[in-house]
Design a protein around this motif. Sequence first.
Motif, short mmCIF file in Angstrom:
data_model
loop_
_atom_site.label_atom_id
_atom_site.label_comp_id
_atom_site.label_asym_id
_atom_site.label_seq_id
_atom_site.Cartn_x
_atom_site.Cartn_y
_atom_site.Cartn_z
N TRP A 145 0.88 -1.41 0.01
CA TRP A 145 0.06 -0.09 0.09
C TRP A 145 0.93 1.05 -0.07
CZ3 TRP A 145 -5.54 -0.81 0.92
CH2 TRP A 145 -5.86 -2.05 1.16
N ARG A 146 0.44 2.47 -0.58
CA ARG A 146 1.15 3.59 -0.55
C ARG A 146 0.39 4.72 -0.03
NH1 ARG A 146 -0.62 7.34 -3.91
NH2 ARG A 146 -1.79 6.67 -5.97
N ARG A 147 1.19 5.52 0.54
CA ARG A 147 0.57 6.59 1.39
C ARG A 147 -0.03 7.59 0.68
NH1 ARG A 147 4.13 10.43 5.88
NH2 ARG A 147 2.46 12.23 5.94
N SER A 148 -1.26 7.91 1.20
CA SER A 148 -2.19 9.06 0.44
C SER A 148 -1.27 10.36 0.31
CB SER A 148 -3.74 9.22 1.22
OG SER A 148 -4.24 10.38 0.36
N LYS A 149 -1.60 11.19 -0.70
CA LYS A 149 -0.87 12.35 -0.77
C LYS A 149 -1.58 13.66 -0.12
CE LYS A 149 1.42 11.43 -5.10
NZ LYS A 149 1.65 12.04 -6.55
N ARG A 150 -2.81 13.46 0.15
CA ARG A 150 -3.62 14.40 0.97
C ARG A 150 -4.34 13.88 2.30
NH1 ARG A 150 -7.52 16.80 -3.62
NH2 ARG A 150 -7.99 14.78 -3.92
#
Length: 439
Positions: A434-439
């Motif tokens: 999973w990757r981190r949300s930018k907002r």
Amino acid sequence: MVLRFRKSIRIAPGVRINLNAKNASVRVGPKSLGYTVSTTGKKRLSASILGTGLSYSEVVSSKRRPVPSAPSQLTASQTKPSGKRPLAFVLLAIGAGLVWCSTPYNDTKIAGERLSTARSSEQQNLTPATAEPDPRVSRPASSVQKTLYSTANVRLRTSPSAESQIVLTVPVGSAVLSSRREGSWHHVSYGNYSGWILGNYLAELRPEPEATSSPIAPVVSREQPANDSNTISGRATIIDGDTIDIAGTRVRFNGIDAPESTQLCQNAKNKNYRCGQSAAKALDAWLATSRPVTCKFVEWDHYGRFVGDCYRSDGAAVATWLVSAGHAMDWPLHSGGVYASYQDEARMAKRGIWQGEFQPAWEWRAAQQAAPKPETTSPVRLLSGSCDIKGNISNKGVRIYHLPGQRFYDKTVLSPAKGERMFCSEDEARAAGWRRSKR
């Protein structure tokens, strides 16, 4: 052709008057046995066996037997029966018939009244002391102060009537001070409230174990749920102060509301702190001492969450502990005031959110929805040990995780059926792809 006049009139049970053109007569007795007296002085005794056709009839002479000392020759006036005497016999027979018919009825009535009185007396002697009093009997109110305990979640009312308004619900095992009674109703004081409780739900002994010396003792529910289709059990993952996850099922605690993860409160020194994070951390530590958690289903909320009453493996009620420790509030909209007394205790002791100033969670959420949500450049995660990172899968299949404080964190609702889940750390989320949300 000669017309004959005959008529028979029943004047009482077993008594009839027979009329014809020549005379009248009275018959006394049942159908099978009778004695008839006519106005001519003629008397007849008759008997029969019903259904057989056998009968017997005999005329009883009305003449007087001669007295030995009387003269041998009697005048015509002496031998002829008097016309008044048969009529007197008729009236006498009517009176005797009335008396004969009325006597059994009166005796039966009197006997019935005596039997009813005896049975009533026996019932009074056998009635237990705790039985419901007759509401038709007015009883004066007795004034005796005594500490009693509720044996169930009982409603406190404004007056001693089941139709009166409900003040709040007193939880099972709560202590109330009874000041007076009216019949089976007790006027009690409960925290800052007073009202009437039916005596059937009060006892002199507490129906559950006494509290320990700990300032925040776990409350053991006597209604701990059994394992059935409406009950889930397992190790709980903390979502926030009033929500957990058990094996992929999101569970919301019934009847209480804890501060949100990003909500700020003021402590005793008027400094801001994340009261929602504090509640989640305290809940995580408390549940860890007695696993697993068992929750009994109450309803589904509008977010599709399982709303239930939850308990630790030792029987301690989760919602009760959270309110007692000051990490959550009684939510009257959904609880009916069940946890009001525990909330009063927490407020008096200044535990948790009650140490300073704060806004109820339901009011804080309403204010956040009305105002634009500010963005946070550096999100702050929950304290260590809480699995609060939301792993979301977009419509395109992209796996993104959201941290508390990010723009879409509170709006993100996970669906375990799609594979969405919670993570305890960013390293865990990234390792799962999973990757981190930018907002």
